[in-house]
Design a protein around this motif. Structure first.
Motif, mmCIF file in Angstrom:
data_model
loop_
_atom_site.group_PDB
_atom_site.id
_atom_site.type_symbol
_atom_site.label_atom_id
_atom_site.label_comp_id
_atom_site.label_asym_id
_atom_site.label_seq_id
_atom_site.Cartn_x
_atom_site.Cartn_y
_atom_site.Cartn_z
ATOM 1 N N LYS A 1 -25.712 -27.312 67.416
ATOM 2 C CA LYS A 1 -24.682 -26.812 66.770
ATOM 3 C C LYS A 1 -23.783 -27.569 65.956
ATOM 4 C CE LYS A 1 -24.539 -22.657 69.165
ATOM 5 N NZ LYS A 1 -25.472 -23.088 70.153
ATOM 6 N N ILE A 2 -23.377 -27.047 65.019
ATOM 7 C CA ILE A 2 -22.292 -27.902 64.151
ATOM 8 C C ILE A 2 -20.808 -27.521 64.420
ATOM 9 C CG2 ILE A 2 -21.739 -28.710 61.755
ATOM 10 C CD1 ILE A 2 -24.589 -29.298 62.247
ATOM 11 N N VAL A 3 -20.085 -28.339 65.063
ATOM 12 C CA VAL A 3 -18.842 -28.017 65.260
ATOM 13 C C VAL A 3 -17.793 -28.814 64.509
ATOM 14 C CG1 VAL A 3 -19.448 -27.488 67.609
ATOM 15 C CG2 VAL A 3 -18.515 -29.351 67.183
ATOM 16 N N ALA A 4 -16.562 -28.339 64.546
ATOM 17 C CA ALA A 4 -15.238 -28.987 63.703
ATOM 18 C C ALA A 4 -14.126 -28.641 64.563
ATOM 19 C CB ALA A 4 -15.407 -28.811 62.122
ATOM 20 N N PRO A 5 -14.074 -28.565 65.733
ATOM 21 C CA PRO A 5 -12.672 -28.432 66.306
ATOM 22 C C PRO A 5 -11.562 -29.253 66.216
ATOM 23 C CG PRO A 5 -14.013 -29.727 67.885
ATOM 24 C CD PRO A 5 -15.041 -29.383 66.592
ATOM 25 N N ASP A 6 -10.173 -28.933 66.405
ATOM 26 C CA ASP A 6 -9.148 -29.867 66.437
ATOM 27 C C ASP A 6 -9.414 -30.988 67.251
ATOM 28 O OD1 ASP A 6 -8.219 -28.147 64.911
ATOM 29 O OD2 ASP A 6 -6.969 -26.684 66.428
ATOM 30 N N LEU A 7 -10.002 -31.046 68.384
ATOM 31 C CA LEU A 7 -9.908 -32.046 69.270
ATOM 32 C C LEU A 7 -11.539 -32.156 69.834
ATOM 33 C CD1 LEU A 7 -8.872 -34.402 70.758
ATOM 34 C CD2 LEU A 7 -8.043 -32.551 72.537
ATOM 35 N N TYR A 8 -12.151 -33.054 69.730
ATOM 36 C CA TYR A 8 -13.434 -33.429 70.213
ATOM 37 C C TYR A 8 -13.648 -34.314 71.212
ATOM 38 C CZ TYR A 8 -18.735 -33.426 70.345
ATOM 39 O OH TYR A 8 -19.852 -33.412 70.688
ATOM 40 N N ILE A 9 -14.024 -34.384 72.233
ATOM 41 C CA ILE A 9 -14.046 -35.365 73.150
ATOM 42 C C ILE A 9 -15.421 -35.490 73.434
ATOM 43 C CG2 ILE A 9 -13.153 -36.116 75.492
ATOM 44 C CD1 ILE A 9 -10.802 -33.951 75.247
ATOM 45 N N ALA A 10 -16.098 -36.834 73.299
ATOM 46 C CA ALA A 10 -17.195 -37.298 73.618
ATOM 47 C C ALA A 10 -17.260 -37.889 74.759
ATOM 48 C CB ALA A 10 -17.808 -37.919 72.326
ATOM 49 N N VAL B 1 -9.567 -34.394 65.330
ATOM 50 C CA VAL B 1 -9.539 -35.516 66.073
ATOM 51 C C VAL B 1 -10.589 -36.012 67.174
ATOM 52 C CG1 VAL B 1 -7.812 -36.654 67.830
ATOM 53 C CG2 VAL B 1 -6.806 -35.328 65.994
ATOM 54 N N ILE B 2 -11.155 -36.892 67.091
ATOM 55 C CA ILE B 2 -12.190 -37.233 68.027
ATOM 56 C C ILE B 2 -11.859 -38.302 68.833
ATOM 57 C CG2 ILE B 2 -14.407 -38.221 68.176
ATOM 58 C CD1 ILE B 2 -15.158 -37.316 65.229
ATOM 59 N N VAL B 3 -12.006 -38.062 70.206
ATOM 60 C CA VAL B 3 -11.962 -39.125 71.455
ATOM 61 C C VAL B 3 -13.093 -39.273 72.147
ATOM 62 C CG1 VAL B 3 -10.917 -39.134 73.741
ATOM 63 C CG2 VAL B 3 -9.627 -37.965 71.902
ATOM 64 N N ALA B 4 -13.381 -40.900 72.254
ATOM 65 C CA ALA B 4 -14.774 -41.218 72.707
ATOM 66 C C ALA B 4 -14.273 -41.855 73.944
ATOM 67 C CB ALA B 4 -15.505 -42.041 72.078
ATOM 68 N N ILE B 5 -15.127 -41.480 75.057
ATOM 69 C CA ILE B 5 -14.975 -42.346 76.485
ATOM 70 C C ILE B 5 -16.191 -42.849 76.556
ATOM 71 C CG2 ILE B 5 -14.791 -42.029 78.789
ATOM 72 C CD1 ILE B 5 -12.767 -39.581 78.123
ATOM 73 N N ASN B 6 -16.420 -44.063 76.734
ATOM 74 C CA ASN B 6 -17.725 -44.496 76.968
ATOM 75 C C ASN B 6 -17.411 -46.031 77.687
ATOM 76 O OD1 ASN B 6 -20.333 -45.778 76.606
ATOM 77 N ND2 ASN B 6 -20.884 -43.883 75.305
ATOM 78 N N LYS B 7 -18.661 -46.271 78.354
ATOM 79 C CA LYS B 7 -18.449 -47.898 79.314
ATOM 80 C C LYS B 7 -18.557 -48.848 78.313
ATOM 81 C CE LYS B 7 -23.038 -48.042 81.463
ATOM 82 N NZ LYS B 7 -23.661 -46.999 82.316
ATOM 83 N N ASP B 8 -19.570 -48.565 77.178
ATOM 84 C CA ASP B 8 -20.113 -49.544 76.231
ATOM 85 C C ASP B 8 -19.335 -49.673 75.109
ATOM 86 O OD1 ASP B 8 -21.382 -51.245 74.440
ATOM 87 O OD2 ASP B 8 -23.304 -49.960 74.248
ATOM 88 N N ASP B 9 -18.409 -50.809 74.985
ATOM 89 C CA ASP B 9 -17.329 -50.924 73.884
ATOM 90 C C ASP B 9 -18.047 -50.943 72.373
ATOM 91 O OD1 ASP B 9 -18.009 -53.383 74.034
ATOM 92 O OD2 ASP B 9 -15.966 -54.119 74.205
ATOM 93 N N GLU B 10 -19.352 -51.589 72.590
ATOM 94 C CA GLU B 10 -20.138 -51.518 71.230
ATOM 95 C C GLU B 10 -20.566 -50.059 70.611
ATOM 96 O OE1 GLU B 10 -20.597 -54.426 69.360
ATOM 97 O OE2 GLU B 10 -19.233 -55.117 70.811
ATOM 98 N N ALA B 11 -20.467 -49.182 71.466
ATOM 99 C CA ALA B 11 -21.181 -47.609 71.087
ATOM 100 C C ALA B 11 -20.830 -47.369 69.880
ATOM 101 C CB ALA B 11 -20.787 -46.819 72.237
ATOM 102 N N PRO B 12 -21.672 -46.933 69.053
ATOM 103 C CA PRO B 12 -21.252 -46.353 67.569
ATOM 104 C C PRO B 12 -20.322 -45.308 67.503
ATOM 105 C CG PRO B 12 -23.701 -46.483 67.887
ATOM 106 C CD PRO B 12 -23.090 -46.835 69.083
ATOM 107 N N ILE B 13 -20.291 -44.508 68.660
ATOM 108 C CA ILE B 13 -19.379 -43.350 68.711
ATOM 109 C C ILE B 13 -17.911 -44.001 68.376
ATOM 110 C CG2 ILE B 13 -18.827 -43.562 71.050
ATOM 111 C CD1 ILE B 13 -19.341 -40.235 69.292
#
Lengths: 249, 308
Positions: free
Chosen positions: B246-255, B273-285
C-alpha cells in the motif's frame, strides 16, 4: 501442460537509482541489472508446477536488449526447459510487450502463462492483464496461491483488505505477488547446464508487432527530498513535539 | 472532454478512494461520469451521486459484475468507453486488475499510478519505487489512467448527480468467485487512515505486533508493516506498506523497528509527519523521519501507549 513464463531484465532490487543530469531518463549506465523479483517468483512457480507433475514443459520468454539473455539463462538455470528472446533495443511499453506475448501464446499454446505482477523499474502493473485481454483468456492477478485442478485453476489473490479466491478456466494468465513462493537460487551445475539449453532469438518484426512507444517521456526528476528532522531523547519529548510542534496528536 | 470514473467498492459500499479519483478528474477538467458496477450497488451509486463535480452516475447492477471480476468488468468498460476522452480508476487492486484490459482492448497505453495532472494529456507518475518522478504525455485518443489516491485530496459530498441504469450485460464463463477472506478489523483502512503505525523486522515476531494495538486504539490508527515483516511471516501481506504494497500518506506515520529500505520509503514518504523508533541510530529511516527516537521498542512502545 506447457507453461509460458515471461521475465524482464531490470535494475537490481538493491540499487539506488540516479536521474540523468538532463532529466531525460534514469541513468542505467554501469548499473547492476537482474531478473525482476516478481518474475523470479513466476519462474519458481512454473518450475514447482513441473516438479509436481502438473506442467510438462516450462518455456521462458523475454522482450529486451541482447543483454536480457542473461535473465533467460537464469530462468533456464532455475529449471525452465527452453527460452525465447524477442530482441529489441526500444523502450517497449506494456501494451507492445503484451502484443508480442500474445503472439507467443498463439504459437506455443501454453496451458498457463505466469508473469510477475509488476516490474520494479516502470512499476506499471499492466502486462499480464493486457495479455489476458488480448488473448481472450481469464486472469488471476496478484496470486498468492495457484492450485491447478484438471481444466480449472483456483487462484488466491492478494486484494486490498485481504484475500480473494477465484476459479478460472484453463488456459489462463496468472500474475505473481510476493508470497506465492520463495524463489530458489540457481546451483552451479544447473547454471552450466543452462548454457546448453535451447534459446531462440526473434525480433518484434518476426511477430509483426510495432513496438514504438505511444507515450512520450517528457522528463524524469528526482522526487522532492524529505529532510530528516530531529532525534528526541525520550518518549515524553516525542509526545510533547507531536502535540505542540507538529500538532498531530 | 468527457471522463468516466470507475468507482471503487468495498464490501458493496462506495470506497473512499473514489472521491480522490474524482478530484484527479476535476484537475483534468470536463464532464465527469462515475460508473458503479456490481451486484446490489444502489447505495454505492447514491453515495457516488453526492460527490462534488460528478454530473452523472451510471449503474451497472447485475450478478455478472459481482465482486468486480476482471473479465466482465473489462468487457463492460469496453462497451461504455466510446465517447469518453479519459477513463480513470484508483490504483486499488480492482483498478489495477481491470483497467489494463480496457486499455489493451482499445489498443491504447495505460498510465498507472498518476500522482499529478499537468494537462489533459500530460501527467506525473512515480517510477523506480518513487525514486524518480516521470512526466509522461499520452498521444492516445482515449487516456486510460489509474490514480494514486494520496496524490489528490478527496472532493466533498454536496453534489447531486443524476443516477441512471446501464443495461449492458456481458457474458462471463471464464472466471467465477470462490471466496473472500477480508481482514476483520474495527480500525480504519490502511489507505485512508489519518494515522498509521507500522512494524518492521525489529518487532521480532507476529505476536509482538500486539504492542502496536493499544497505541493504534488510542490514536485511531491503522496498523501497517514493512515488507521485511511480511516476508518473515509476522503479519499478512495486506498490511504491507511500500512499493509493492500500500502507498499511504497519513498525517502521522509511526515506523517501529523499520530500518527504512527504499522500497518501504516509497510507500510512506509523503506522510505529513514521520516518527521513527529504532534501536539502530544509523538506520536510514531516521533520514526521512521528522522525529526519531533511538532505543529499544519493547521499552518505548508500552511507555508511549501509557502516556498518550
Amino acid at each position: 501442460m506447457k507453461i509460458l513464463v515471461a521475465v524482464k531484465r531490470v535494475i537490481d532490487y538493491n540499487v539506488k537509482i540516479r536521474v540523468k543530469a538532463d532529466h531525460s531518463d534514469v541513468d542505467l549506465t554501469n548499473v547492476k541489472m537482474a531478473m525482476n523479483p516478481f518474475c523470479e517468483i513466476a519462474v519458481e512457480e512454473a518450475v514447482r508446477l513441473k516438479e509436481k507433475g502438473v506442467a510438462t514443459e516450462v518455456v521462458a520468454v523475454t522482450v529486451g536488449p541482447k543483454a536480457a539473455q542473461e535473465q533467460l539463462r537464469t530462468a533456464l538455470a532455475l529449471g525452465a526447459d527452453r527460452a525465447i528472446h524477442i530482441e529489441t533495443d526500444e523502450r517497449v511499453e506494456s501494451l507492445a510487450v503484451a502484443k508480442l506475448l500474445a503472439k507467443v501464446v498463439e504459437d506455443e499454446q501454453p496451458g498457463m502463462v505466469i508473469l510477475g505482477k509488476q516490474a520494479i523499474d516502470t512499476d506499471n502493473n499492466q502486462t499480464g492483464q493486457m495479455l489476458a485481454a488480448l488473448t481472450g483468456l481469464p486472469q488471476g492477478t496478484f496470486a498468492s496461491e495457484v492450485a491447478a485442478d484438471g481444466d480449472k485453476v483456483n487462484v488466491t489473490r492478494e486484494i486490498d483488505g485481504g484475500l480473494q479466491t477465484i476459479a478460472l478456466t484453463l488456459p489462463a494468465i496468472v500474475t505473481t505477488d510476493l508470497r506465492l513462493n520463495e524463489p530458489r537460487y540457481a546451483k552451479l551445475p544447473d547454471i552450466m547446464k543452462a548454457k546448453k539449453k535451447p534459446l531462440d532469438v526473434k525480433s518484434p518484426a518476426d511477430y509483426g508487432v510495432e513496438v514504438a512507444s505511444r507515450v512520450s517521456l517528457v522528463k524524469v526528476e528526482s522526487p522532492a527530498e524529505r529532510k530528516g528532522g530531529v532525534k528526541v531523547a525520550s518518549v515524553d519529548e516525542l509526545i510533547d513535539k507531536l502535540k505542540n510542534e507538529a500538532k498531530v496528536l | 472532454m468527457s471522463i468516466l470514473v470507475l468507482a471503487d467498492l468495498h464490501e458493496g459500499q462506495l470506497a473512499g478512494a473514489t472521491a480522490h479519483v474524482v478530484a484527479a478528474t476535476q484537475a483534468i477538467g470536463g464532464d465527469i461520469d462515475v460508473l458503479v458496477a456490481g451486484e446490489g450497488v444502489q447505495a454505492a451509486a447514491e453515495a457516488a451521486a453526492k460527490l462534488d463535480g460528478v454530473s452523472k452516475v451510471r449503474v451497472a447492477d447485475n450478478p455478472v459484475y459481482a465482486h468486480q471480476l476482471a473479465e466482465p468488468m473489462g468487457a463492460l468498460l469496453v462497451e461504455l468507453a466510446d465517447g469518453y476522452t479519459h477513463v480513470l480508476a484508483s490504483a486499488s487492486t480492482t483498478g489495477k486488475n481491470v483497467l489494463p484490459r480496457l486499455a489493451a482492448l482499445k489498443d491504447v497505453s495505460q498510465l498507472s499510478d498518476v500522482i499529478a495532472v499537468d494537462s489533459a494529456d500530460t501527467f506525473k507518475r512515480p517510477i523506480y519505487a518513487g525514486n524518480a518522478i516521470s512526466t509522461v504525455k499520452s498521444d492516445d485518443a482515449l487516456k486510460v489512467i489509474t490514480v494514486r489516491t494520496t496524490g489528490f485530496d478527496a472532493v466533498g459530498t454536496s453534489g447531486s448527480a443524476t443516477v441512471e441504469a446501464v443495461d449492458v450485460v456481458v457474458e462471463n464463463s471464464q472466471s467465477s468467485f470462490v471466496k473472500e477472506e477480508l481482514a476483520a478489523s474495527d480500525r480504519p483502512e490502511l489507505g485512508g487512515a489519518k494515522v498509521v503505525i507500522s512494524g518492521g523486522r525489529g518487532m521480532g515476531n507476529g505476536e509482538n505486533f500486539k504492542l502496536l494495538d493499544g497505541i493504534a486504539d488510542k490514536l485511531g490508527a491503522a496498523i501497517g508493516a514493512s515488507r521485511a515483516a511480511v516476508d518473515a511471516g509476522f503479519v499478512p501481506n495486506d498490511m504491507q506498506v511500500g512499493q509493492t504494497g500500500k502507498i499511504v500518506a497519513p498525517d502521522l506515520y509511526i515506523a517501529v523497528g523499520i530500518s527504512g529500505a527504499i522500497q518501504h520509503l516509497a510507500g510512506m514518504k509523503d506522510s505529513k509527519v514521520i516518527v521513527a523508533i529504532n534501536k539502530d541510530d544509523e538506520a536510514p529511516i531516521f533520514q526521512v523521519a521528522d522525529y526519531g527516537l533511538v532505543g529499544d521498542l519493547f521499552e518505548i512502545l508500552p511507555e508511549f501507549e501509557s502516556k498518550l
